[in-house]
Design an enzyme around this catalytic site. Structure first.
Site: not given
Length: 612
Positions: A184, A259
């Protein structure tokens, strides 16, 4: 003749087991197809679940993986936490619960592939996002950057990690299919040269298989590395997933949701996460029907033990530390038992199994026990158990006194009669203020509290400030603002307060605490007791009558409790109990006078741990 026959049978068994191991260890090919992953040239849809070795007692790794297999997973996704493996600079630990190689090998033995996520930055509601605290000792060092001192430490760690894990890559006959090099990053910055440096560090260390990044949909343009698979976090619509990946991966896949969130984590002072099992199952069905590979975050969260919980903070949201339980409202609960979500997901996955394939039966529920009326009959005041002090004109933060986690007591003597606002500049994170041994207030960073008004404080009064690290920020733009304790200064009536004694209280163990039989008054202290067991089973300490602190059991730091909830219990795995005498120590910084502790069986867990 009998001896020869026995030896022959043993030889057959050895050959049989060797054959199984050779089959598991045979080399496979793993590649990116235009729309799917390719294992040995054939399409592979990864149905993966996240689980972290540091959050699950080592003795239960295999059990949790059997549960994963029985739900229908074919892959385990796992972060690797740098600060767990290099808690002290230059000293690497891959033993016990940090034995990541054994974790991966057990997955292989249970017929599971692994997606490895060893990026030095993990997030994961883990202290400092996985970065080791000692990086902060150099106040000029910037993590997640091309700072030479950071890169040097990063490279040395990955080189050590590679010795554990490169032999387990699919390219070397292992079960690790691909490796994540950053996590991320688009939430933090957009420096493609930094991302490429990450890639080079992993390649130089021998990670020669498929590499990838993962980002949320808004982060991905900033966080992907051209030429490498951009996985997606938190996006559930199959068409949107495919469009996003196609845009940044030369118009093709494969498509991987790194995710997917069928649950969520808990912050102190907020309600327990609760995601509908049936709605999540419907989403899973939709994603699998579209041929997209998926990693559910989490399949099994486990527990963030010790002082390793992280915290969130953004420009629009206050500092929010996370609880010790990482139950995550996941398919497998904190103690490894199947939930409603587990069985709903299992039904969905069964629909998508290849023809002729069936799932193994679901293992039975774990045994749990109640332990009633544990007597706490030895007591110790924190103020009577202080180490030698560190003296400084101005208060020093945790990092400047070489302390990682825990507490620091700051003490000074005030000159003359004093009135006015006592202000702690940049408090990190939670402070209890005492005058002459009497508590006068609590200051909580969550609530943006840093001051208390004092009126006519007598001359020579002793000022104590007990400061607790509630968890370093693990995500977002304030990741670099993570030095702890009193990080700036203390003023009273606008004048700086000097001449401090600082007492380092990391609480790595509690062996040096000196106890008495005198019940404690209103002050922070330790409560110790023993109990005897004839049978073992999982249990949960009921902390609902306590204030704020942590618990050691048989030398294990079980994690934190806090009266504000939602977590009101601490999970005790049966493997950490023993037949015979067990010892428990509770530290409570807010409440006093405790004489008893109780442990709950699984049957009434939901009434307490969920905050109900």
């Amino acid at each position: 003749m009998k001896s020869i026959r026995t030896k022959y049978l043993l030889l057959l068994l050895i050959i049989g087991f060797s054959g199984i191991n050779l089959a598991m260890a045979q080399k496979h090919t793993f590649a990116l197809g235009d729309s799917t992953f390719l294992l040995d040239g054939k399409p592979l849809q990864m149905i993966s679940g996240e689980m972290h070795c540091a959050r699950v007692p080592r003795e239960y790794w295999r059990d949790r993986m059997k549960m994963a297999k029985a739900m229908g997973l074919n892959t385990i996704g796992t972060y690797v936490f740098w600060n767990a493996h290099e808690a002290v600079k230059g000293k690497y630990d891959f033993t016990g619960n940090n034995d990541i190689a054994e974790f991966v090998k057990i997955a292989q033995e249970e017929g599971l592939w692994v997606v490895l996520r060893p990026s030095p930055y993990a997030c994961a509601e883990w202290e400092f996002g996985g970065y080791p605290w000692w990086l902060l000792k150099d106040s000029t060092l910037k993590v997640r950057s091309k700072n030479p001192r950071f890169i040097d430490a990063y490279r040395k760690y990955i080189d050590q990690l590679s010795k554990q894990l490169v032999p387990l890559l699919v390219t070397h006959g292992g079960n690790i299919l691909m490796v994540q090099i950053e996590n991320e990053y688009g939430s933090y910055s957009d420096d493609k040269s930094y991302l490429d440096l990450n890639r080079q560090i992993f390649r130089d260390a021998g990670f020669d298989g498929v590499l990838f990044t993962c980002d949320g949909p808004e982060q991905l343009p900033r966080g992907y590395l051209p030429g490498y698979l951009p996985a997606v976090n938190g996006l559930e619509d199959p068409a949107a997933v495919k469009k996003l990946v196609n845009t940044y991966h030369n118009g093709k896949g494969p498509y991987y949701i790194a995710e997917w969130y069928p649950g969520w984590f808990d912050n102190w002072g907020e309600a327990h996460a609760n995601v509908s099992a049936k709605e999540a199952a419907a989403t899973l069905d939709k994603i699998l029907s579209a041929g997209i590979s998926i990693n559910m975050y989490m399949f099994h969260g486990g527990t963030t033990r010790g002082f390793m919980n992280g915290a969130n903070m953004s420009k629009n949201s206050p500092y929010s530390p996370q609880v010790s339980s990482y139950d995550y409202d996941a398919p497998l609960d904190e103690s490894g038992n199947a939930t409603e979500k587990y069985f709903e997901f299992r039904k969905v996955i069964e629909k998508h199994l290849p023809v002729g394939q069936t799932l193994p039966p679901v293992p039975g529920k774990k045994k749990s026990i109640a332990i009633n009326h544990i007597k706490l009959n030895a007591y110790a005041s924190l103020f009577n158990n202080l180490p030698k002090s560190i003296i400084s004109k101005t208060p020093l933060c945790f990092e400047d006194i070489n302390q990682a986690y825990g507490f620091v007591l700051y003490r000074t003597k005030l000159n003359g009669e004093n009135s006015g606002w006592l202000k702690i500049k940049e408090l990190r994170d939670y402070a209890i203020v005492y005058l002459n041994g009497k508590q006068i207030t609590v200051l909580d960073r969550r609530l943006k509290q840093d001051s208390v008004l004092l009126d006519k404080v007598p001359a020579s009064s002793v000022l104590d400030i007990l400061v607790e690290n509630n968890g370093r920020i693990n995500y977002g733009p304030f990741l670099t603002d993570n030095r702890h304790g009193i990080t700036k200064r203390v003023t009273l009536g606008g004048q700086e307060v000097y001449n401090w004694n600082m007492y380092s209280l990391p609480f790595n163990d509690l062996n040096s605490i000196k106890y008495t039989s005198e019940i404690l008054a209103a002050q922070p202290g330790f409560y110790s007791g023993t109990f005897t067991l004839n049978e073992l089973g999982d249990t949960y300490l009921d902390m609902s009558k306590f204030g704020k602190g942590f618990v050691f059991l048989n030398g294990h730091n079980l994690g934190k409790y806090w009266q504000i909830g939602p977590q009101q219990t601490l999970y005790v795995p049966s493997g950490w109990l023993k037949k015979g005498v067990n010892k428990v120590v509770v530290f409570d910084e807010l409440k006093a006078g405790h004489t008893e502790l109780n442990a709950l069986p699984n049957s009434i867990l939901n009434q307490v741990v969920k905050g109900n």
